[in-house]
Design an enzyme around this catalytic site. Structure first.
Site, mmCIF file in Angstrom:
data_model
loop_
_atom_site.group_PDB
_atom_site.id
_atom_site.type_symbol
_atom_site.label_atom_id
_atom_site.label_comp_id
_atom_site.label_asym_id
_atom_site.label_seq_id
_atom_site.Cartn_x
_atom_site.Cartn_y
_atom_site.Cartn_z
ATOM 1 N N ARG A 44 39.284 47.304 21.354
ATOM 2 C CA ARG A 44 40.613 46.740 21.582
ATOM 3 C C ARG A 44 41.669 47.573 20.855
ATOM 4 O O ARG A 44 41.363 48.243 19.856
ATOM 5 C CB ARG A 44 40.664 45.295 21.101
ATOM 6 N N LYS A 87 38.616 40.109 16.810
ATOM 7 C CA LYS A 87 38.746 38.872 17.567
ATOM 8 C C LYS A 87 37.503 38.008 17.353
ATOM 9 O O LYS A 87 36.381 38.452 17.572
ATOM 10 C CB LYS A 87 38.924 39.183 19.051
ATOM 11 N N HIS A 109 45.179 48.243 28.386
ATOM 12 C CA HIS A 109 43.937 47.469 28.307
ATOM 13 C C HIS A 109 42.969 47.870 29.421
ATOM 14 O O HIS A 109 41.761 47.602 29.323
ATOM 15 C CB HIS A 109 44.250 45.975 28.387
ATOM 16 N N ARG A 127 39.892 49.766 28.398
ATOM 17 C CA ARG A 127 38.739 48.970 27.968
ATOM 18 C C ARG A 127 37.904 48.560 29.185
ATOM 19 O O ARG A 127 36.681 48.637 29.167
ATOM 20 C CB ARG A 127 39.243 47.741 27.206
ATOM 21 N N HIS A 166 32.441 40.597 23.186
ATOM 22 C CA HIS A 166 32.724 39.301 23.796
ATOM 23 C C HIS A 166 31.904 38.216 23.113
ATOM 24 O O HIS A 166 30.713 38.398 22.861
ATOM 25 C CB HIS A 166 32.377 39.309 25.290
ATOM 26 N N TYR A 191 32.672 41.733 35.349
ATOM 27 C CA TYR A 191 32.189 43.021 35.855
ATOM 28 C C TYR A 191 30.974 42.865 36.764
ATOM 29 O O TYR A 191 30.419 43.858 37.228
ATOM 30 C CB TYR A 191 31.833 43.947 34.681
#
Length: 342
Positions: free
Chosen positions: A193, A223, A290, A293, A316, A325
């Site tokens: 990120r 995150k 972004h 990424r 994640h 995806y």
């Protein structure tokens, strides 16, 4: 206890009472077959409810502050800032009610107002409020989440935008700033990120192991506070080697990307990237920083890398996030089957 009575059904005595918090009648088994023991249960149950009601008497503003203290200790500053905006606007909309007095229609009417501005925004507000009330239930401030039965707005899912290596090279050829070129390369080849990149320090980069360790510190948290290790390829080893300062005090925790010792601004990087994209031919102008990424993840999917591995590389917390995806894996399988047509 007001509006309550004891009755026997089958073997055991049951208690029917009116729950002032939820505004409805409720029933509970005493688990006792003798009336004297059932009355003792009622007495203890009433005492416990009175204590709970005293504890539950907290205003929305006071609970929001406690909840924000919790977020501050467990989540990133960026996440805290976003949720704070959502909660402040909700509080301003319904007033500083007692937490136990907030009903489903309070939340639903507020979300309807937000949906009038944007369905996407309304979904984000719903997530914040649902998390707030779930925590209130966990902490025994309320017994029912007023947002639990609300159906959040359905947002059309768009496949993530990405670029390929050829398009990246076109962007790099137009970028004159070497720092920005390096940043775009690192984002494209690691999938980290932007916040993780601008806070990256030299003690997190290992040339010998060819890895980046994304860790939490006093001035930055990833995150969800999820730490992870990202392997780097030879292209990035070259980038980092050329950037490595001749004189470095590792105790100073120097930023990898800095200008006179000050780390780069995320907004500056994003805006400069957007300018370059708009100047490129045959590249979707909706591509944003972004998207690099997404490009990293897309490339791995097309090379047959498991979504579970991609989940770990991207950091994640929920596998469902990585499933955006999954359409790519379906396309890959379809292409593979087409080989049989020949």
């Amino acid at each position: 206890m007001k509006h309550s009575f004891l009755f026997k059904r089958g073997r055991y005595y049951h208690l029917e009472y009116f729950d002032e918090i939820e505004g409805r009648k409720k029933r509970i088994s005493t688990g006792e077959s003798k009336k004297s023991e059932a009355l003792q249960f009622v007495s203890e149950f009433q005492e416990a409810r009175e204590k709970q009601q005293q504890f539950n008497y907290i205003s929305l503003s006071d609970f929001i502050q406690r909840y924000k203290d919790y977020l501050s200790a467990n989540f990133s500053k960026k996440y805290l800032a976003t949720v704070s905006i959502h909660l402040r606007r909700f509080s301003e909309n319904i007033g500083d009610k007692r937490l136990t007095d907030i009903r489903m229609n309070d939340v639903e009417l507020f979300l309807t107002v937000i949906a009038g501005e944007s369905k996407v925004k309304s979904k984000k507000y719903y997530v914040s409020l649902n998390s707030l009330f779930n925590k209130a239930v966990q902490w025994d401030y309320i017994s029912l989440n007023p947002a639990s039965k609300i159906i959040p707005p359905k947002i059309p899912k768009n496949n993530p935008l990405f670029i390929d290596e050829k398009e990246l090279q076109q962007i790099l050829s137009k970028e004159q700033n070497q720092d920005l070129k390096d940043i775009y390369l690192v984002l494209f080849h690691t999938g980290i990120r932007l916040g993780e990149l601008i806070n990256l320090k030299w003690n997190q980069v290992s040339f010998n192991e060819k890895i980046i360790r994304l860790t939490n510190s006093e001035d930055f948290t990833t995150k969800g506070k999820k730490e992870r290790t990202i392997p780097i390829n030879d292209n990035l080893v070259k980038v980092f080697t050329e950037r490595y300062p001749k004189v470095i005090d590792i105790n100073q925790l120097n930023y990898v990307f800095n200008k006179n010792g000050i780390k780069f601004s995320g907004d500056y990087i994003s805006k400069e990237f957007k300018k370059i994209v708009k100047s490129c031919e045959n590249i979707n102008h909706d591509i944003h920083l972004h998207s690099l990424r997404h490009s990293f993840a897309t490339y791995l999917v097309k090379k047959g890398v498991s979504l579970f591995i991609i989940k770990e590389l991207l950091g994640h917390q929920d596998y469902k996030t990585t499933l955006i995806y999954s359409h790519l894996t379906t396309d890959n399988l379809r292409e593979a089957v087409k080989v049989l047509e020949g």
